[in-house]
Design an enzyme around this catalytic site. Structure first.
Site, PDB file in Angstrom:
ATOM      1  CB  SER A   1      44.216  38.198  33.852  1.00 24.44           C
ATOM      2  OG  SER A   1      43.889  37.876  35.183  1.00 24.44           O
ATOM      3  CE  LYS A   2      34.856  36.696  34.569  1.00 28.74           C
ATOM      4  NZ  LYS A   2      34.291  38.015  34.275  1.00 28.74           N
ATOM      5  CB  THR A   3      42.498  40.959  37.269  1.00 26.19           C
ATOM      6  OG1 THR A   3      43.411  40.347  36.354  1.00 26.19           O
ATOM      7  CG2 THR A   3      43.218  41.340  38.540  1.00 26.19           C
TER       8      THR A   3
ATOM      9  CE1 TYR B   1      34.457  42.187  35.374  1.00 28.96           C
ATOM     10  CE2 TYR B   1      36.608  41.351  36.014  1.00 28.96           C
ATOM     11  CZ  TYR B   1      35.524  41.338  35.171  1.00 28.96           C
ATOM     12  OH  TYR B   1      35.507  40.476  34.109  1.00 28.96           O
TER      13      TYR B   1
END
Ligand code: PPE
Length: 309
Positions: free
Chosen positions: A159-161, A165
């Site tokens: 998931s590009k949560t 980052y």
């Protein structure tokens, strides 16, 4: 990197003025990081501006939200249409970077997020080479980070949560402060995972190797997928294999891939020069074909383009 404002941002189904696309300080995602985003590029082509692999990006946004249990209220088709509209309304004929964001807005505090309102935005602005034109041409200096990538049992790495980052920021700042361009993160088991916002490839002779995203705890990169297809079409062998740190030092060539970064040669890793220290023939071949594909001059890959005309 500075943002160049454009006119309109798509915000919950409406096009609003750039300055109006704001949120309350008590928005849930600002506090807990539960949100998802995408990075997409559009390029000028002979038939007008086109977005590269738009559908795949919006599908991944849906997957990210599903994993996070965020109920994204727009379909993949609706999000694709909205992205095209944003490029058109802002006259981004020379290409741009698009940033879709799904975040939890103002309404509730507390970690349990299923009652928070879901907000969706798509912004776009002109954005140059993420690791610099010099990096794209001559390669970047990489450092293995002292931070390891999230273990997939601690964070859902598919998931590009938003909150994920923080790990990338720590590694990026550490690398830049130490005089390098970008960081490579090892995973929880010591295998090479990915960079702060890119996947990584190494080349031995004419064989290309990249870590398998799921096992490596890396994002399943759409550029990684494009490069795999392009390289195989060019006749190179591509395999998904676990890599150790010294496999990087032993490579004849290496490069990184991502939407923002595009395809960037790696000049050195931890001050060990990769190959001859100059972009090698395999890197140059896949990079050139990638740039032709995104710019619509390689007909074989035209089905990867969504024209904004
Ligand atoms: N790994 C990570 C951690 C990552 O963030 C990206 C994209 C990739 C791999 C490559 O994925 P793809 O773009 O599908 O090939 N990073 C996005 C955000 C970069 C940023 O710094 O912001 C991007 O490239 O848009």
């Amino acid at each position: 990197m500075p943002i160049t404002p454009t006119k309109k941002i798509w915000f919950d189904g409406q096009l609003v003025d750039w300055e109006q696309a704001t949120t309350h300080v008590l928005s849930h995602t600002l506090h807990y990081g539960t949100g998802a985003f995408e990075g997409i590029r559009a390029y000028p082509t002979p038939k007008g501006p086109a977005i590269f692999r738009l559908r795949e990006h919006m599908e991944r946004l849906h997957l990210s939200c599903k994993i996070l249990m965020i109920d994204l209220p727009y379909s993949v088709d609706e999000l694709c249409d909205a992205a095209v509209e944003v490029v058109k309304v802002n006259d981004l004929v020379n290409g741009c970077y698009l940033r879709p964001l799904v975040y939890l807005g103002y309404g509730e505090m507390g970690i349990y997020h299923l009652n928070s309102p879901v907000n969706t935005a798509i912004a776009a602005w002109p954005w140059g080479a993420y690791l610099g034109d010099e990096g794209v041409a001559n390669g970047v200096r990489m450092k293995i980070s002292s931070w390891i990538r999230h273990s997939p049992v601690a964070m859902p790495t598919a998931s590009k949560t938003v909150g994920g980052y923080v790990n990338s920021s720590l590694a990026k700042v550490e690398a830049v402060k130490a005089g390098y361009d970008e960081a490579i993160l090892l995973g929880h088991d010591g295998h090479v995972s990915e960079c702060t916002g890119e996947n990584l490839f190494v080349v031995y002779g004419s064989s290309i190797v990249t870590p398998p995203p799921s096992e490596a705890g890396a994002l399943r990169g759409i550029t990684q997928n494009s490069i795999t297809t392009i390289a195989r079409d060019l006749g190179y062998e591509v395999s998904f294999e676990a890599l150790r740190r010294d496999d990087l030092y032993a490579a004849d060539e290496a490069f990184l891939t991502g939407t923002a970064a595009e395809v960037v040669p790696i000049a050195s890793v931890d001050d060990r020069v990769v190959g001859a220290g100059q972009p090698g023939p395999v890197t140059k071949a896949v990079q050139a074909t990638y740039f032709a594909a995104v710019r619509g001059t390689e007909p074989r890959y035209e089905n990867w383009l969504t024209y904004c005309v």
